[in-house]
Design a protein around this motif. Sequence first.
Motif: not given
Length: 51
Positions: A1-2, A21-22, A27-31
């Motif tokens: 996670m980044k 942005v997490e 590379g998909n946006i979690n939240r």
Amino acid sequence: MKRKAYSKIIYNGKEYHQAIVEYDDNGNINRVFEFTEEQPFTEWIGGTLTI
């Protein structure tokens, strides 16, 4: 996670101020969320991100 922090994020037509942005490992946006105190392991980018 980044995690990356911006002064403003515009995501799905909604504005977030002082927000993070997490991303998952792919590379998909979690939240996307606003923050009031420093978050660990977060890279500060600044400026505005429009997604």
